[in-house]
Enzyme design. Structure first.
Site, PDB file in Angstrom:
ATOM      1  N   HIS A 108      61.730  43.192  23.810  1.00 30.77           N
ATOM      2  CA  HIS A 108      62.269  44.515  23.486  1.00 30.77           C
ATOM      3  C   HIS A 108      63.087  44.420  22.200  1.00 30.77           C
ATOM      4  CE1 HIS A 108      65.738  47.437  23.853  1.00 30.77           C
ATOM      5  NE2 HIS A 108      64.706  48.251  23.902  1.00 30.77           N
TER       6      HIS A 108
ATOM      7  N   HIS B  11      64.287  49.104  12.189  1.00 30.72           N
ATOM      8  CA  HIS B  11      65.647  48.915  12.704  1.00 30.72           C
ATOM      9  C   HIS B  11      65.797  49.748  13.971  1.00 30.72           C
ATOM     10  CE1 HIS B  11      68.031  52.683  11.551  1.00 30.72           C
ATOM     11  NE2 HIS B  11      66.820  52.935  11.129  1.00 30.72           N
TER      12      HIS B  11
END
Length: 1002
Positions: A314, A358
């Protein structure tokens, strides 16, 4: 690492020249974030295992293990080099060393290009040697390094000799509690040179071997050698067949063992194995608890993708927390080489038309999407060729989406071409084998009703960022007027959100996902953020930590009250949305959002189409990937586990952490594995219990990132919460004899470090799997001995579904007010090997526990079929009635969903060799001593008078401590447990118990 291959063939002259320069030391500039650079002397230690530098305030900690170096890059490639725009450094004098779990960088500048070239060549040569080692060579190297390091650290005055006082201090550090007279006697026996009163390194090795003589192994050897001090080839073969359960043991195999492990040349000539050689063999990878055959791919890899658990990451790019940490492309290289096969890429519009990666609405740093794809392309198939899934979270405009598609096609090229993939039967996902060397793009796909000529279209927009409420999203990324007050306000809102789901936590790590951990992360990250962004106003920095704490105090009560209604306010009850047709699942979305998607990106999605729960309709198609946050998935698993399992037999499901886990802590993946979910995504940068379970899960099958699900999960269904989920299947009984421990260190967070008290260790063994299988048991405590404690205790477990069970070995240091964690090792049940085995603790060089493992197949709840033939009649009569199959314990359990496995010890076996030869030693507590250390009542919560064993705060069954009672050898453990608690048994229950006991005694 492919680029290291060339360094394995360097000429000996070049290697020695590099090593000589590196060991002599070189003055270099060490660049640091926010500073101009520090001049330090860097050198390679004499064993060529550590890079050190001086001067340093870190003193002994100023070192980098060669083992921990991930890569060395030439030139000014790192983030810190890029920030040093004013530094006019020659790129040929610059290089960067990436090391550690978080890919920390050490950025160095030499005075001339030749020095830089020498260091880069030398470091890559050392890294290539380590990568080329087999498991036996690595074990021997780490042992030799550990002994040498132990000697050097004990040599306080640095004269290369150890006197008796330094030896006494070393004994305390190693947790050895021996009389001084005994220590002096061994010291004198080892001190054989002219310089009496001190030990050289060679003499210390002799002393250490004398001190480390294993009584348990010596008695084991005597038993099989007819009381000789060595084993012949025939006797060694007998030991391997009888005790280690090895098949096809040949004379040549035994001779090879003697050749590899025997140290005495005389014994080698005679073809016998002495005690030292036998000890070396027993401590080698050949006798590790993990099946050596499982280091390679051994499972069937030709089944559809949905039949496998797939190692998943993740927010792969992050190095720390979800709020302020750095994003690095090297994290993709690291997780891929660790075996991860599904990585996440969060794509956002960037400046100059270049998409960036990001964590949205946060202060995490940005990296270029192009660099991410390039890194994945280089490292995806270095360790294995099984397919990689690229989970793309798309937040970009149409223009930058086209740029994303362009980079994917231009860099991955034929890795994206799936036209030649054989899908086998119609409407089935392809297999990992057929997808070797391929990269699957997981993302949104344009609806089929749009024509092929449509260049773009609307698709639903669900992603993990939507878990955060709008007022908590930070959207001022490009505003140069950002003030610290705004940043602090943002963090405060994040903190309130965290408190809303404070029940989510990594329960074995009390500091994980807590306010303290968050405050630490945000405080450190904010300071770094302020330093990196000079436009941020400086006022009020000193009050940052105080204001956060003050604010927490103000909001604590209101947040708690709001947390109660959070799940019902923000998430819809799945039961409010009954299925319109049999195959349709459930609806859990709280709002519908859409976004525009371009055709070029849509066409790259083939077998991994991201869908929302609202969009699922069973129309026979395959290739959908359903994504759930842990909070939503928890509801589904609890309420519709069997329906969820059926869905996972045809499609893929991805579970990701709650967005409120700001500190990047991890949730427990077990409930989702138990429901057949394939892609359970964890934060790989966060070490802890959950990542240890994940590593253990995927280490089997060659650590290739794909593990076959049990056949029962691929066809048919069962209730994972049932007290007997698979009544027609035999169960496994694990009989685990915990014999002894070796070189157990002091706890890592010990207040006094090496000067602390000698530890009082005990071993806890935990079974982790289906709820009915989850339980713990522990040995007694051995006082004042971490070097060679002896327990000789047998723990017994019954496992209903061993294919998904994990066995977790933990060593604790007992303390009057609690316990301190020493180390752990977790292994899949299916990878355990029977016989005498060493369990090496993860991350500790020499620390291990010595065990004997027996695995039996048993039927029913109480006894093996061989001891109870009539049980087959009961078994078949009650196969359709789960209540009848719950055994006696079911009568006392109000909630059968939480019923747990019993301590099955009715299986009577012949007394093992271990029982005959392994007796109590001086390291065990004396018989007359009070067992003050055995009172673990603070860890064993008996919730009510009708439970026969208690569950701890994790919801895992913890058995009552057996040391608090004396059990006759002939009495089954189950009856002892029931008898030890004064249960208010009804007349009906008594009758049932009588019948059951009569059945067992047949």
């Amino acid at each position: 690492m492919a680029d290291l291959e060339v360094y394995k063939n360097l000429s000996p002259e070049k290697v020695e020249r590099c090593m000589s320069v590196m060991q002599s030391g070189t003055q270099m500039i060490k660049l640091k974030r926010g500073t101009k650079g520090l001049v330090r002397l860097f050198y390679l230690d004499e064993h060529r295992t550590r890079l050190r530098w001086r001067p340093s305030r870190k003193s002994e900690k100023a070192k980098i293990l060669i083992d921990s170096i991930y890569k060395v890059t030439e030139g000014r490639q790192s983030e810190i080099f890029h920030r040093q725009a004013e530094g006019n450094f020659d790129p040929s004098c610059c290089f960067t060393i990436y090391h550690g779990n978080h890919m920390e960088s050490l950025d160095l500048i030499t005075s001339n290009p030749e020095e830089a070239r020498t260091w880069i060549t030398g470091l890559k040569y050392l890294m290539a040697g380590i990568s080329d080692e087999d498991s036996l060579a690595k074990r021997q190297r780490t042992h030799d390094q550990w002994v040498k390091q132990t000697f050097e650290e004990a040599d306080k005055n640095g004269d290369g000799l150890l006197n008796i006082e330094e030896i006494h201090q070393l004994m305390h550090k190693l947790n050895v509690n021996l009389p001084r007279r005994k220590v002096r006697q061994m010291f004198q026996e080892a001190d054989t040179d002219e310089n009496q009163g001190t030990l050289t390194f060679e003499e210390f090795c002799v002393f250490y071997k004398m001190m480390s003589l294993r009584r348990d192994l010596y008695l084991l050897l005597l038993n099989y050698s007819d009381k000789k001090d060595h084993l012949t080839v025939e006797e060694l073969a007998q030991f391997l067949k009888v005790e280690q359960k090895m098949n096809n043991v040949t004379t040549d195999y035994c001779l090879d063992i003697i050749k590899k492990f025997e140290v005495s040349e005389e014994n080698k000539v005679k073809n016998v194995l002495g005690i030292e050689g036998f000890t070396n063999f027993m401590r080698s990878p050949a006798c590790d608890v993990f099946n050596p055959l499982h280091h390679e791919v051994y499972q069937d890899m030709d089944q559809p993708l949905c039949n496998y658990y797939i190692a998943s990451s993740h927010n792969t790019y992050l190095t720390g927390d979800q709020l302020l940490s750095q994003s690095k492309v090297d994290m993709y290289a690291r997780v891929l080489q660790e075996g991860c096969r599904c990585v996440e890429v969060d794509c956002w519009d960037g400046p100059d038309g270049e998409p960036v990666v990001h964590h949205g609405y946060t202060l995490t740093s940005k990296i270029l999407f192009r660099d991410v794809v390039d890194t994945i392309n280089k490292h995806a198939f270095v360790k294995n060729e099984f397919p990689v899934i690229l989970s793309i979270e798309n937040h970009c405009s149409i223009q930058q989406q086209r740029k994303i598609a362009q980079y994917l096609k231009g860099i991955f090229r034929d890795k994206l071409d799936l036209s030649s993939v054989d899908t086998g039967e119609c409407k089935q996902l392809p297999s990992p084998q057929s997808l070797k060397g391929k990269i699957l793009v997981k993302g949104k796909k344009l609806p089929y009703h749009l024509g092929d000529d449509a260049e773009e279209g609307e698709v639903s927009d669900e992603d993990s960022a939507d878990e955060i409420e709008d007022e908590c999203k930070f959207k001022l990324h490009y505003n140069n007027g950002t003030t610290e007050h705004q940043v602090e306000s943002f963090i405060r809102k994040k903190l309130e959100s965290l408190l809303k789901e404070s029940q989510i936590r990594d329960k074995e790590d009390p500091d994980s996902f807590t306010v303290r951990a968050l405050l630490k992360a945000t405080h450190e990250g904010l300071n770094a953020h302020l330093k990196q962004n000079p436009e941020v106003k400086e006022s009020g920095k000193k009050s940052h930590g105080r204001s956060l704490m003050t604010n927490f105090g103000k909001h604590k009560k209101t947040t708690k009250s709001r947390s109660k209604s959070y799940s019902t306010d923000d998430e819809e009850d799945p039961q409010q949305y009954p299925s319109k047709e049999g195959g349709q699942l459930y609806r859990l979305g709280r709002r519908r959002k859409t976004m525009k998607l371009c055709r070029e990106l849509s066409d790259l999605v083939v077998y991994t189409n991201s869908v929302a729960a609202q969009d699922i309709v069973d129309d026979g198609t395959t290739g959908n990937v359903l994504s759930f946050s842990e909070t939503r998935a928890h509801q589904v698993v609890q309420q519709k586990s069997e329906q969820f399992m059926i869905y996972n037999q045809k499609q893929l499901t991805r579970i990701y952490p709650s967005a409120y886990r700001i500190d990047s802590s991890n949730f427990n993946p077990l409930p989702y594995w138990n429901a057949g979910c394939q892609l359970v995504a964890l934060n790989y940068q966060s070490e802890g219990r959950m990542m240890q379970l994940n590593r253990a899960k995927f280490k089997t099958n060659g650590n290739c990132g794909y593990v076959l699900k049990p056949q029962q999960m691929c066809k048919g269904t069962f209730n994972p919460f049932s007290g007997d989920p698979l009544p027609a299947n035999p169960k496994k009984q694990l009989i685990l004899k915990v014999i002894s421990g070796q070189q157990l260190p002091k706890p890592p967070d010990s207040m006094f470090g090496d000067r602390g008290e000698i530890i009082d260790p005990f071993v806890e063994v935990e079974i982790i799997g289906l709820p009915v299988d989850c339980c713990k048991d522990q040995t007694r405590v051995v006082d004042d001995n971490g070097f060679n404690p002896v327990w000789e205790e047998t723990l017994t477990f019954t496992v209903h579904m061993p294919e998904i069970a994990l066995v977790r070995f933990l060593v604790w240091d007992h303390d009057p007010i609690g316990r301190d964690f020493v180390g752990q090792r977790t292994v899949t049940f299916s990878s355990l090997v029977p016989g005498y085995r060493h369990v090496y603790l993860e991350g500790l060089a020499e620390a291990s526990i010595f065990v004997h493992i027996t695995i039996n197949e048993i039927y029913g709840k109480w006894s093996p079929l061989i001891l109870n033939p009539s049980y087959t009649i009961l078994h078949f009569l009650g196969a359709t009635k789960s209540r009848q199959l719950q055994g006696l314990k079911g009568l006392f359990n109000k909630n059968p969903r939480h019923s747990s496995s019993e301590n099955n010890s009715h299986y009577i076996r012949k007394r093992s060799i271990g029982d005959r030869i392994l007796r109590r030693t001086a390291s065990a507590p004396a018989k007359g001593r009070k067992k003050s250390k055995m009172g673990f009542q603070e860890m064993v919560e008996i919730k009510d008078s009708v439970s026969e064993a208690a569950r701890d705060q994790d919801g895992v069954l913890r058995r009552t401590t057996r040391s608090l009672q004396v059990r006759p050898v002939s009495m089954p453990v189950d009856r002892t447990l029931l008898g030890a608690l004064s249960l208010p048994v009804s007349e009906t229950a008594k009758d049932t118990e009588g019948k059951d006991n009569a059945l067992v005694q047949i």
